[in-house]
Design a protein around this motif. Structure first.
Motif, PDB file in Angstrom:
ATOM      1  N   ILE A  13       4.123  -3.426  -5.237  1.00 52.13           N
ATOM      2  CA  ILE A  13       4.357  -2.036  -5.632  1.00 52.13           C
ATOM      3  C   ILE A  13       5.865  -1.859  -5.745  1.00 52.13           C
ATOM      4  N   THR A  14       6.331  -1.645  -6.966  1.00 50.65           N
ATOM      5  CA  THR A  14       7.774  -1.603  -7.214  1.00 50.65           C
ATOM      6  C   THR A  14       8.362  -0.204  -7.124  1.00 50.65           C
ATOM      7  N   ASN A  15       7.506   0.810  -7.195  1.00 53.70           N
ATOM      8  CA  ASN A  15       8.029   2.180  -7.154  1.00 53.70           C
ATOM      9  C   ASN A  15       6.902   3.137  -6.790  1.00 53.70           C
ATOM     10  N   ARG A  16       7.235   4.162  -6.058  1.00 52.11           N
ATOM     11  CA  ARG A  16       6.293   5.265  -5.800  1.00 52.11           C
ATOM     12  C   ARG A  16       6.685   6.422  -6.700  1.00 52.11           C
ATOM     13  N   LEU A  17       5.730   6.907  -7.509  1.00 49.22           N
ATOM     14  CA  LEU A  17       5.990   7.979  -8.453  1.00 49.22           C
ATOM     15  C   LEU A  17       5.489   9.302  -7.881  1.00 49.22           C
ATOM     16  N   LYS A  18       6.225  10.349  -8.101  1.00 48.34           N
ATOM     17  CA  LYS A  18       5.913  11.653  -7.519  1.00 48.34           C
ATOM     18  C   LYS A  18       4.681  12.261  -8.198  1.00 48.34           C
ATOM     19  N   THR A  19       3.807  12.853  -7.409  1.00 46.58           N
ATOM     20  CA  THR A  19       2.665  13.596  -7.932  1.00 46.58           C
ATOM     21  C   THR A  19       2.821  15.069  -7.559  1.00 46.58           C
ATOM     22  N   TYR A  20       2.063  15.927  -8.239  1.00 47.05           N
ATOM     23  CA  TYR A  20       2.274  17.366  -8.047  1.00 47.05           C
ATOM     24  C   TYR A  20       1.900  17.800  -6.631  1.00 47.05           C
ATOM     25  N   ASP A  21       0.954  17.134  -5.995  1.00 46.18           N
ATOM     26  CA  ASP A  21       0.558  17.454  -4.620  1.00 46.18           C
ATOM     27  C   ASP A  21       0.353  16.148  -3.874  1.00 46.18           C
ATOM     28  N   GLU A  22       1.260  15.820  -2.975  1.00 43.18           N
ATOM     29  CA  GLU A  22       1.231  14.525  -2.305  1.00 43.18           C
ATOM     30  C   GLU A  22       0.258  14.467  -1.134  1.00 43.18           C
ATOM     31  N   PHE A  23      -0.523  15.544  -0.926  1.00 40.41           N
ATOM     32  CA  PHE A  23      -1.654  15.483  -0.009  1.00 40.41           C
ATOM     33  C   PHE A  23      -2.936  15.076  -0.733  1.00 40.41           C
ATOM     34  N   ILE A  24      -2.937  15.175  -2.072  1.00 45.39           N
ATOM     35  CA  ILE A  24      -4.147  14.970  -2.865  1.00 45.39           C
ATOM     36  C   ILE A  24      -4.134  13.663  -3.636  1.00 45.39           C
ATOM     37  N   SER A  25      -2.970  13.275  -4.150  1.00 45.70           N
ATOM     38  CA  SER A  25      -2.901  12.088  -5.008  1.00 45.70           C
ATOM     39  C   SER A  25      -1.604  11.338  -4.772  1.00 45.70           C
ATOM     40  N   CYS A  26      -1.616  10.063  -5.140  1.00 45.39           N
ATOM     41  CA  CYS A  26      -0.401   9.247  -5.077  1.00 45.39           C
ATOM     42  C   CYS A  26      -0.392   8.318  -6.282  1.00 45.39           C
ATOM     43  N   CYS A  27       0.792   7.917  -6.677  1.00 43.86           N
ATOM     44  CA  CYS A  27       0.916   7.093  -7.878  1.00 43.86           C
ATOM     45  C   CYS A  27       1.890   5.951  -7.607  1.00 43.86           C
ATOM     46  N   ALA A  28       1.469   4.737  -7.936  1.00 41.97           N
ATOM     47  CA  ALA A  28       2.271   3.541  -7.679  1.00 41.97           C
ATOM     48  C   ALA A  28       2.547   2.797  -8.979  1.00 41.97           C
ATOM     49  N   LYS A  31       0.834  -1.192   0.000  1.00 41.47           N
ATOM     50  CA  LYS A  31       0.000   0.000   0.000  1.00 41.47           C
ATOM     51  C   LYS A  31       0.873   1.249   0.000  1.00 41.47           C
ATOM     52  N   ILE A  32       0.343   2.318  -0.603  1.00 43.25           N
ATOM     53  CA  ILE A  32       0.935   3.651  -0.447  1.00 43.25           C
ATOM     54  C   ILE A  32      -0.225   4.630  -0.253  1.00 43.25           C
ATOM     55  N   ALA A  33       0.052   5.747   0.395  1.00 41.50           N
ATOM     56  CA  ALA A  33      -1.013   6.709   0.676  1.00 41.50           C
ATOM     57  C   ALA A  33      -0.483   8.130   0.558  1.00 41.50           C
ATOM     58  N   THR A  34      -1.412   9.069   0.456  1.00 40.07           N
ATOM     59  CA  THR A  34      -1.055  10.476   0.496  1.00 40.07           C
ATOM     60  C   THR A  34      -0.640  10.856   1.915  1.00 40.07           C
ATOM     61  N   LYS A  35      -0.097  12.045   2.052  1.00 40.04           N
ATOM     62  CA  LYS A  35       0.355  12.514   3.361  1.00 40.04           C
ATOM     63  C   LYS A  35      -0.826  12.720   4.309  1.00 40.04           C
ATOM     64  N   SER A  36      -0.547  12.616   5.598  1.00 39.64           N
ATOM     65  CA  SER A  36      -1.577  12.816   6.615  1.00 39.64           C
ATOM     66  C   SER A  36      -2.112  14.243   6.558  1.00 39.64           C
ATOM     67  N   LEU A  37      -3.441  14.378   6.569  1.00 41.86           N
ATOM     68  CA  LEU A  37      -4.054  15.701   6.477  1.00 41.86           C
ATOM     69  C   LEU A  37      -3.830  16.537   7.730  1.00 41.86           C
ATOM     70  N   SER A  38      -3.515  15.895   8.840  1.00 46.24           N
ATOM     71  CA  SER A  38      -3.254  16.656  10.062  1.00 46.24           C
ATOM     72  C   SER A  38      -2.014  17.540   9.907  1.00 46.24           C
ATOM     73  N   GLY A  74      -3.963   7.207  -7.940  1.00 47.82           N
ATOM     74  CA  GLY A  74      -5.127   7.332  -7.069  1.00 47.82           C
ATOM     75  C   GLY A  74      -5.337   8.784  -6.676  1.00 47.82           C
ATOM     76  N   THR A  75      -6.584   9.264  -6.785  1.00 50.62           N
ATOM     77  CA  THR A  75      -6.751  10.703  -6.640  1.00 50.62           C
ATOM     78  C   THR A  75      -8.144  11.134  -6.216  1.00 50.62           C
ATOM     79  N   ILE A  76      -8.222  12.374  -5.736  1.00 46.31           N
ATOM     80  CA  ILE A  76      -9.444  13.177  -5.706  1.00 46.31           C
ATOM     81  C   ILE A  76      -9.134  14.417  -6.538  1.00 46.31           C
TER      82      ILE A  76
END
Length: 224
Positions: free
Chosen positions: A78-93, A49-56, A106-108
């Protein structure tokens, strides 16, 4: 292979955590993206699993420490985590499946809704991410698009037009676009889809466990 997504509404129905977890586990998707996620919903049958940063980290007075906007669960490595423009909003694996590697985003889109000015900025920046990670690579966008495509349920002309145009130009297909009252979607490359039939399943139609229906896509057989 089955791919699923569900917005669990920041666990506003927290008394139903056990039922929400049971539903997610019974969906039994190989890749599952939860949005408006809370760590109290822990799916134990996913080793990766990978997730966006904690909203707190953004606002400790408003968000619980357990809240994150997106998590990608995977039964595949999951072989790699790819950078997204805002890591509080989306993540890419980058995920290694039996049919090869897939970049799963994965996104909103627009965390304050589709009529907030944030939506336009967020969408334009995310589309740059999509373009980058879909080049010469199997690519899948999953999550809360904040746009329905088949009805007047919840959309803006701008958002619908921009998304439809981008996916058409970049040869991606929104598999869930014909669903009614649905703003949660799964999109993939046209060339990948040529090899498969697929089946769509929805749950939480009465929206009692969250204000979103869940949706899954099962790729049921490869065409000859």
């Amino acid at each position: 292979m089955k791919i699923a997504t569900w917005n669990i509404e920041r666990l506003k129905h927290s008394k139903n955590i056990a039922e929400i977890i049971e539903i997610c586990e019974n969906i039994d998707a190989e890749i599952f993206v939860l949005t408006e996620y809370d760590e109290r919903v822990e799916l134990k049958n996913y080793p990766y699993k990978i997730a966006t940063k904690s909203l707190s980290e953004l606002d400790a007075n408003f968000y619980n420490k357990s809240e994150k906007r997106v998590i990608i669960y995977s039964k595949y490595e999951i072989t790699n985590r790819l950078k997204t423009y805002d890591e509080f909003i989306s993540c890419c694996a980058e995920i290694n499946t039996e049919i090869g590697k897939i970049n799963v985003y994965g996104t909103i889109i627009g965390v304050f809704g589709n009529r907030n000015e944030n939506f336009k900025t967020d969408l334009s920046r995310q589309l740059l991410d999509y373009e980058q990670y879909s080049k010469d690579q199997t690519f899948c966008v999953i999550g809360d698009f904040n746009i329905s495509f088949s009805d007047n349920y919840y959309f803006t002309e701008f958002g619908r037009k921009e998304l439809n145009h981008f996916f058409e130009v970049n040869k991606l297909k929104i598999l869930t676009k014909d669903l009614s009252e649905s703003i949660d979607h799964i999109a993939m490359n046209d060339n990948f889809l040529e090899g498969f039939d697929f089946k769509i399943t929805e749950w939480n139609p009465d929206k009692k466990l969250s204000d979103h229906k869940g949706v899954s896509i099962q790729f049921i057989n490869q065409k000859s």
